[in-house]
Design an enzyme around this catalytic site. Structure first.
Site, PDB file in Angstrom:
ATOM      1  N   HIS A 124       0.868  -1.191   0.000  1.00 48.18           N
ATOM      2  CA  HIS A 124       0.000   0.000   0.000  1.00 48.18           C
ATOM      3  C   HIS A 124       0.903   1.239   0.000  1.00 48.18           C
ATOM      4  O   HIS A 124       2.026   1.181   0.511  1.00 48.18           O
ATOM      5  CB  HIS A 124      -0.830  -0.057   1.281  1.00 48.18           C
ATOM      6  CG  HIS A 124      -1.896   0.977   1.414  1.00 48.18           C
ATOM      7  ND1 HIS A 124      -1.629   2.280   1.774  1.00 48.18           N
ATOM      8  CD2 HIS A 124      -3.243   0.907   1.269  1.00 48.18           C
ATOM      9  CE1 HIS A 124      -2.763   2.957   1.846  1.00 48.18           C
ATOM     10  NE2 HIS A 124      -3.757   2.150   1.538  1.00 48.18           N
ATOM     11  N   ASP A 201       2.854  -4.638   8.111  1.00 49.42           N
ATOM     12  CA  ASP A 201       1.652  -3.820   7.940  1.00 49.42           C
ATOM     13  C   ASP A 201       0.452  -4.757   8.073  1.00 49.42           C
ATOM     14  O   ASP A 201       0.164  -5.543   7.169  1.00 49.42           O
ATOM     15  CB  ASP A 201       1.705  -3.154   6.561  1.00 49.42           C
ATOM     16  CG  ASP A 201       0.422  -2.407   6.225  1.00 49.42           C
ATOM     17  OD1 ASP A 201      -0.579  -2.559   6.949  1.00 49.42           O
ATOM     18  OD2 ASP A 201       0.419  -1.682   5.212  1.00 49.42           O
ATOM     19  N   GLN A 204      -4.765  -5.024   6.920  1.00 47.56           N
ATOM     20  CA  GLN A 204      -5.804  -5.906   6.359  1.00 47.56           C
ATOM     21  C   GLN A 204      -5.845  -7.271   7.032  1.00 47.56           C
ATOM     22  O   GLN A 204      -6.731  -8.069   6.727  1.00 47.56           O
ATOM     23  CB  GLN A 204      -5.577  -6.097   4.847  1.00 47.56           C
ATOM     24  CG  GLN A 204      -5.706  -4.825   4.031  1.00 47.56           C
ATOM     25  CD  GLN A 204      -7.144  -4.297   3.985  1.00 47.56           C
ATOM     26  OE1 GLN A 204      -8.108  -5.053   4.195  1.00 47.56           O
ATOM     27  NE2 GLN A 204      -7.298  -3.015   3.719  1.00 47.56           N
ATOM     28  N   LYS A 227     -10.771  -0.382  10.544  1.00 46.90           N
ATOM     29  CA  LYS A 227     -11.027  -1.545   9.684  1.00 46.90           C
ATOM     30  C   LYS A 227     -11.461  -2.747  10.533  1.00 46.90           C
ATOM     31  O   LYS A 227     -11.685  -3.830  10.038  1.00 46.90           O
ATOM     32  CB  LYS A 227      -9.768  -1.904   8.892  1.00 46.90           C
ATOM     33  CG  LYS A 227      -9.350  -0.824   7.884  1.00 46.90           C
ATOM     34  CD  LYS A 227      -8.145  -1.268   7.106  1.00 46.90           C
ATOM     35  CE  LYS A 227      -7.431  -0.144   6.390  1.00 46.90           C
ATOM     36  NZ  LYS A 227      -8.136   0.399   5.240  1.00 46.90           N
ATOM     37  N   CYS A 366      -4.793   2.553  -3.604  1.00 46.63           N
ATOM     38  CA  CYS A 366      -3.521   3.023  -3.013  1.00 46.63           C
ATOM     39  C   CYS A 366      -2.384   2.046  -3.260  1.00 46.63           C
ATOM     40  O   CYS A 366      -1.514   1.855  -2.397  1.00 46.63           O
ATOM     41  CB  CYS A 366      -3.651   3.291  -1.517  1.00 46.63           C
ATOM     42  SG  CYS A 366      -4.808   4.591  -1.144  1.00 46.63           S
TER      43      CYS A 366
HETATM   44  N1  PLP Z   1      -1.870  -0.596   4.667  1.00 49.51           N
HETATM   45  C1  PLP Z   1      -2.828  -1.296   4.062  1.00 49.51           C
HETATM   46  C2  PLP Z   1      -2.521  -2.670   3.555  1.00 49.51           C
HETATM   47  C3  PLP Z   1      -4.110  -0.746   3.927  1.00 49.51           C
HETATM   48  O1  PLP Z   1      -5.070  -1.458   3.320  1.00 49.51           O
HETATM   49  C4  PLP Z   1      -4.357   0.542   4.426  1.00 49.51           C
HETATM   50  C5  PLP Z   1      -5.681   1.170   4.245  1.00 49.51           C
HETATM   51  O2  PLP Z   1      -6.441   0.836   3.364  1.00 49.51           O
HETATM   52  C6  PLP Z   1      -3.322   1.235   5.051  1.00 49.51           C
HETATM   53  C7  PLP Z   1      -2.086   0.641   5.170  1.00 49.51           C
HETATM   54  C8  PLP Z   1      -3.515   2.593   5.619  1.00 49.51           C
HETATM   55  O3  PLP Z   1      -4.439   2.561   6.660  1.00 49.51           O
HETATM   56  P1  PLP Z   1      -5.008   3.925   7.306  1.00 49.51           P
HETATM   57  O4  PLP Z   1      -5.527   4.736   6.157  1.00 49.51           O
HETATM   58  O5  PLP Z   1      -6.071   3.465   8.229  1.00 49.51           O
HETATM   59  O6  PLP Z   1      -3.876   4.592   7.987  1.00 49.51           O
END
Ligand code: PLP
Length: 408
Positions: A124, A201, A204, A227, A366
């Site tokens: 991401h 990370d 998900q 989430k 993203c």
């Molecule tokens: N990493 C992953 C794999 C994500 O799917 C997301 C959000 O969709 C993020 C990071 C960023 O999360 P946040 O926008 O809640 O900080």
């Protein structure tokens, strides 16, 4: 079959019981953000109605009550990820802030000119850009491990990219675009053997899989509350205590200090060293209640049921939508499907589904480098939660068939 009844669970989520564009809402955008059960909404509202005061600062009753609720939530998060110590849980505004915190603090302590940071092709933007910024700041190099066409990581290539220069590896547990569940334990073992620090990370994965940071043996792990049935603007970074202790703070201000003079400041103990300023107290309390809610359902039940939804949806899409192309066919997948249909633009399909009350995500999610890897501008993504049903998947299939009739 699982013992999780989605029709019973749905009753806990007020937002699901409404019409959108004249049709009952089908919410398949859980990968972007999940909906909130009433207990979480009530916890936030009750906190503001009855218990609000600033934390860690007052001797008065309300401040102590708010502090107890805040620290109680930290203990729940500690147990949720099986950390060794409470102070290994640092509250942030979400995964993005967690990664920025890490990129700054780890960067200051451990990264020097000529070092390398290893990520993967399926990250991401949140797990790409902060590392690029760090590399620019320090004169380090970002290395990217490739994936196979089916959306699985090329683990051998990842391991080959590890060298004495690799000071940190940062990768997703579950891909938000492909659904791939990475073999994180194998990757972490390879990094540990190489003396490379590891960040996962978990944005998900935390909503779908049981996390055990001690068993994983990773150095850092982050996720967002929103989430996971919690409020927006709150998340955590887990960090190994000895590393957090060594690392400099990310932001300066109130709460993160022990003593301040104009000449010198000394820093507070963990985790406060990394929590400058008044935190998102309501968010923390709401997240604690969301964790209780998820624990009550049971992550193993959730994983099993969502896998049933994934298998059912995949089969129905392939059987009923002949022109479909699914992106992400890893053996081990979480409950989301990214797809394109013929030459139709994902936005057109998504907009028509929205007219039928069906919320899916369209675009690059993203993950622009990943989209470039496949040579596409974006996909349609349906991401499922434990409160979704097979009946809703059937609605999406017939919605897609109607959309295709209109578009052709
Ligand atoms: N990493 C992953 C794999 C994500 O799917 C997301 C959000 O969709 C993020 C990071 C960023 O999360 P946040 O926008 O809640 O900080």
């Amino acid at each position: 079959m699982t013992n999780l009844d989605p029709y019973k669970t749905r009753a806990d989520f007020p937002i699901l019981h409404q019409d959108i564009n004249g049709k009952p809402l089908v919410y398949f955008d859980n990968g972007a953000s999940s909906q909130k059960p009433k207990v979480v909404i009530d916890a936030v509202s009750n906190y503001y109605s009855k218990s609000h005061a600033n934390v860690h600062r007052g001797v008065h009753t309300l401040s102590q009550e708010a502090t107890n609720m805040y620290e109680d939530a930290r203990r729940k998060l500690k147990t949720f990820v099986n950390a060794r110590f409470e102070e290994e849980i640092v509250f942030t505004s979400g995964t993005t802030q967690s990664i920025n915190l890490l990129a700054f603090s780890i960067g200051e302590k451990y990264i020097q000119k000529g070092d390398e940071i290893l990520i993967t092709e399926m990250e991401h933007h949140s797990n790409i850009v902060p590392w690029q910024m760090l590399c620019e700041r320090k004169g380090a190099t970002l290395k990217v491990a490739p994936i196979f066409d089916n959306g699985e990581l090329n683990v051998d290539a990842f391991k080959q990219l590890l060298s004495y220069k690799t000071k940190l590896a940062a990768f997703i547990h579950v891909s938000n675009t492909l659904g791939t569940v990475n073999p994180v334990k194998e990757l972490i073992n390879a990094c540990n053997a190489n003396g490379t620090k590891v960040f996962i990370d978990g944005a998900q994965s935390a909503p779908h899989l049981k996390i055990d940071v001690q068993d994983l043996n990773c150095d850092f792990y982050a996720f967002s509350g929103h989430k996971l049935c919690g409020p927006t603007g709150i998340g955590i970074i887990y960090g190994r205590k000895d590393l957090l202790e060594e690392m400099p703070p990310y932001q300066g201000g109130g709460e993160m200090i022990k003593t301040v003079t104009f000449e010198k400041t000394t820093y507070n103990e963990l985790p406060h060293k990394f929590e400058a300023g008044t935190p998102n107290i309501a968010g923390v309390i709401g997240l604690g209640v969301a964790i209780d809610y998820i624990n009550n359902l049971g992550l193993l039940n959730i994983e099993k049921y969502e896998n049933e939804l994934l298998q059912y949806a995949t089969k129905q899409l392939i059987e009923n939508i002949p022109e479909i192309k699914i992106y992400g066919n890893a053996k081990h997948k979480a409950s989301l499907i990214s797809f394109l249909i013929g030459n139709h633009h994902p936005y057109d399909v998504g907009a028509l589904l929205d007219q039928m009350g069906i919320a899916v995500r369209t675009g690059h999610h993203c993950t622009e480098p990943l989209m470039s890897r496949y040579g596409i501008p974006g996909t349609i993504r349906a991401s499922f939660s434990f409160y979704n049903t097979k009946e809703e998947i059937d609605k999406m299939i017939s919605g897609l068939q109607k959309a295709l009739n209109i578009l052709s």
